[in-house]
Write a protein that holds these residues in place. Structure first.
Motif, PDB file in Angstrom:
ATOM      1  N   GLU A 115       0.813  -1.217   0.000  1.00  0.00           N
ATOM      2  CA  GLU A 115       0.000   0.000   0.000  1.00  0.00           C
ATOM      3  C   GLU A 115       0.849   1.271   0.000  1.00  0.00           C
ATOM      4  OE1 GLU A 115      -2.496  -0.175   3.404  1.00  0.00           O
ATOM      5  OE2 GLU A 115      -0.851  -0.395   4.842  1.00  0.00           O
ATOM      6  N   GLU A 116       2.059   1.192   0.541  1.00  0.00           N
ATOM      7  CA  GLU A 116       2.926   2.377   0.595  1.00  0.00           C
ATOM      8  C   GLU A 116       3.381   2.834  -0.794  1.00  0.00           C
ATOM      9  OE1 GLU A 116       2.981   0.354   4.469  1.00  0.00           O
ATOM     10  OE2 GLU A 116       3.345  -0.354   2.420  1.00  0.00           O
ATOM     11  N   TYR A 117       3.254   1.985  -1.800  1.00  0.00           N
ATOM     12  CA  TYR A 117       3.705   2.316  -3.149  1.00  0.00           C
ATOM     13  C   TYR A 117       2.594   2.940  -3.996  1.00  0.00           C
ATOM     14  CZ  TYR A 117       8.022  -0.407  -2.479  1.00  0.00           C
ATOM     15  OH  TYR A 117       9.237  -0.872  -2.043  1.00  0.00           O
ATOM     16  N   THR A 125       8.913   1.901   4.426  1.00  0.00           N
ATOM     17  CA  THR A 125       9.211   2.386   3.075  1.00  0.00           C
ATOM     18  C   THR A 125       9.479   3.887   3.052  1.00  0.00           C
ATOM     19  OG1 THR A 125       7.921   0.623   2.039  1.00  0.00           O
ATOM     20  CG2 THR A 125       8.278   2.608   0.732  1.00  0.00           C
ATOM     21  N   LYS A 126       8.793   4.650   3.884  1.00  0.00           N
ATOM     22  CA  LYS A 126       8.941   6.112   3.868  1.00  0.00           C
ATOM     23  C   LYS A 126      10.351   6.562   4.238  1.00  0.00           C
ATOM     24  CE  LYS A 126       6.995   6.538   8.543  1.00  0.00           C
ATOM     25  NZ  LYS A 126       5.883   7.135   9.341  1.00  0.00           N
ATOM     26  N   LYS A 184      -3.453  -9.622  -2.902  1.00  0.00           N
ATOM     27  CA  LYS A 184      -3.846  -9.073  -1.608  1.00  0.00           C
ATOM     28  C   LYS A 184      -2.990  -7.873  -1.248  1.00  0.00           C
ATOM     29  CE  LYS A 184      -2.412 -11.370   2.059  1.00  0.00           C
ATOM     30  NZ  LYS A 184      -2.183 -12.431   3.061  1.00  0.00           N
ATOM     31  N   LYS A 185      -3.543  -6.959  -0.483  1.00  0.00           N
ATOM     32  CA  LYS A 185      -2.789  -5.798  -0.020  1.00  0.00           C
ATOM     33  C   LYS A 185      -1.870  -6.204   1.125  1.00  0.00           C
ATOM     34  CE  LYS A 185      -6.037  -2.119  -1.299  1.00  0.00           C
ATOM     35  NZ  LYS A 185      -6.843  -0.984  -0.790  1.00  0.00           N
ATOM     36  N   VAL A 186      -0.676  -5.617   1.117  1.00  0.00           N
ATOM     37  CA  VAL A 186       0.293  -5.853   2.189  1.00  0.00           C
ATOM     38  C   VAL A 186       0.916  -4.517   2.576  1.00  0.00           C
ATOM     39  CG1 VAL A 186       0.810  -8.223   1.478  1.00  0.00           C
ATOM     40  CG2 VAL A 186       2.160  -6.330   0.556  1.00  0.00           C
TER      41      VAL A 186
END
Length: 484
Positions: free
Chosen positions: A268-270, A305-306, A298-300
């Motif tokens: 999701e961070e991407y 990541t930030k 699926k979402k992970v």
């Protein structure tokens, strides 16, 4: 066969055409040189050509074909080499003035393995100086243009490598990836680019930028060609202590295995603010393709990541500061002729030899390593790197591969970001985390913008699981081809 026909062949087609007598390795090499001569003046992907060596190799392959011998996997395949890799007798400048005139007396292991597999080495390819950049505008020998849109960058640092494949100046090329330098140019130019797991491909003979991050990998026209190249390149090398002795999979054979049942994670961070809407739509379409062929999507989450970009630019610049200290004008390359003392010669040579971006990164890295700041910057960055790696290890317990954007935008215009280093560094926002974690990744074309600019999707795999990564990439490629 015409020049256009000869320069459009994939690896299997080259080998088959030579074996059947429909063409020769020599004719293929000459066709590529003809195409380079007519088209590379405006793109500027090559810095030097190795015609004598290439034609000698082509003649060997032709002799094998005439005798009816079984041809090696890359027989007669014209390949270009990024100019940060040593190639015996050819210039190895790293696109920098400080190495002007340097010709190494040996081959990098990756170069040696390609030629042993029958590849015909056409020459050395342009890149950002010492592989530092995201646009190939930092080369001291002139920028590279994107063959798909001449007013756009090809990406960096391996822009010449990506552009050469996209323009038909080589069937495949070698590049290097420290923080996205294979995947981003592949996405911008509409070709396939592979980031192998750290240690999967030998770094011996690579002019180092950041030794714990640098990796050598191929650019190709399709995923099967990438698998073929990786099989040749991968494996333990006694000349590189960081290379792994893990067995090399049969990557080409693995492509025939169905992807049904594979679990695909979507971090999701991407997919947050800043991602171009057309890239988002293209990747969602690719994910739809994977669902159709039986993958579970699926979402992970990769929660750290930030911190990836600042972590990368502390570690990479620190290692660059150390690695580039060897270029001093004493043993090879540029030397200032007017210096009056040894210290003066060091200072003047490095000032004249390094470009602005390389100097910037040396200064940043030297600062991060200096007394009083080491713990605050370099040590802290290494701790965060561990957290990023743990994110990937944890998520790969839930999924078999990740699918994400390669870049936040399509190829940007030449000169658009050169005055703002921070904007340029943020181009790496979706690529540096995988680099820091040491996992493998591939950029595969997944559509175009309304303005006909290529879009790439990034498939990220577990450590040393390039086989699964390439299977997923092939499924995306097949879905894109069927959609057309």
């Amino acid at each position: 066969m015409t020049v256009d026909n000869l320069t459009s062949l994939a690896i299997d087609e080259v080998r088959s055409a030579i074996a059947s007598g429909r063409t020769t390795a020599t004719a293929l090499a000459e066709a590529h040189y003809e195409r380079i001569a007519s088209g590379d003046k405006e793109i500027h992907s090559y810095l030097s050509l190795s015609r004598e060596r290439a034609l000698a190799q082509a003649a060997k392959i032709d002799a094998m074909a005439q005798r009816g011998e079984v041809l090696p996997p890359l027989a007669g395949v014209p390949v270009g080499i990024k100019d940060v890799l040593a190639m015996r007798g050819a210039p190895a400048t790293a696109a920098s003035q400080i190495l002007k005139g340097y010709r190494p007396p040996y081959d990098a292991t990756s170069v040696e393995r390609l030629e042993a597999a029958g590849a015909v080495l056409l020459g050395k390819l342009n890149c950002d100086e010492f592989a530092m950049g995201s646009s190939n505008e930092n080369s001291s020998y002139g920028l590279v243009r994107n063959p798909r849109a001449l007013d756009r960058v090809p990406g960096g640092s391996s822009g010449g490598s990506a552009a050469a494949v996209a323009a038909g100046f080589a069937v495949a090329t070698l590049g290097t990836d420290t923080g996205g330098s294979i995947r981003q140019p592949a996405a911008f130019c509409g070709v396939v680019g592979v980031l192998p797991t750290y240690g999967r491909v030998s770094r011996y003979g690579l002019i180092a930028f950041a030794s714990s991050l640098d990796r050598v990998g191929p650019f190709t026209k399709n995923v099967k060609d990438a698998a073929t190249m990786l099989e040749v390149l991968a494996g333990k090398d006694a000349m590189d202590a960081t290379s792994s002795d893990k067995p090399v999979d049969n990557y080409v054979a693995a492509l025939d295995r169905p992807v049904k049942g594979l679990r695909i994670g979507v971090p999701e961070e991407y997919f947050g603010e800043g991602l171009d809407s057309e890239i988002r739509a293209a990747i969602e379409k690719a994910l739809g393709t994977l669902k159709v062929v039986g993958c579970e999507v699926k979402k992970v989450s990769l929660p750290h990541t930030k911190y990836a970009v600042p972590t990368y630019y502390v570690i990479a610049t620190a290692e660059a500061s150390s690695n580039l200290s060897r270029f001093d004008g004493v043993r090879y390359g540029l030397r200032d002729a007017d210096a009056r003392s040894l210290a003066d010669m060091f200072r003047k040579t490095r000032d004249a030899g390094f470009g602005p971006e390389v100097k910037r990164r040396i200064l940043l890295g030297t600062y991060a390593l200096s007394a009083g700041y080491y713990d605050a910057y370099y040590k802290k960055a290494q701790q965060v790197r561990t957290l990023l790696t743990r994110d990937f290890l944890k998520v790969f317990q839930e999924v078999d591969a990740l699918v994400a954007p390669v870049t936040p935008t399509p190829a940007f215009k030449l000169g658009e970001k050169t005055d703002d280093p921070m904007k340029m560094y943020l181009e790496d926002i979706y690529s540096v985390a995988a680099s820091l974690a040491g996992v493998c990744g591939v950029s595969v074309p997944c559509g175009e913008t309304k303005g006909d600019l290529p879009i790439g999707v990034q498939v990220i795999g577990r450590h040393f699981d390039e086989a699964t990564m390439l299977r997923v990439a092939k499924a995306v490629e097949d879905g894109q081809c069927s959609a057309q």
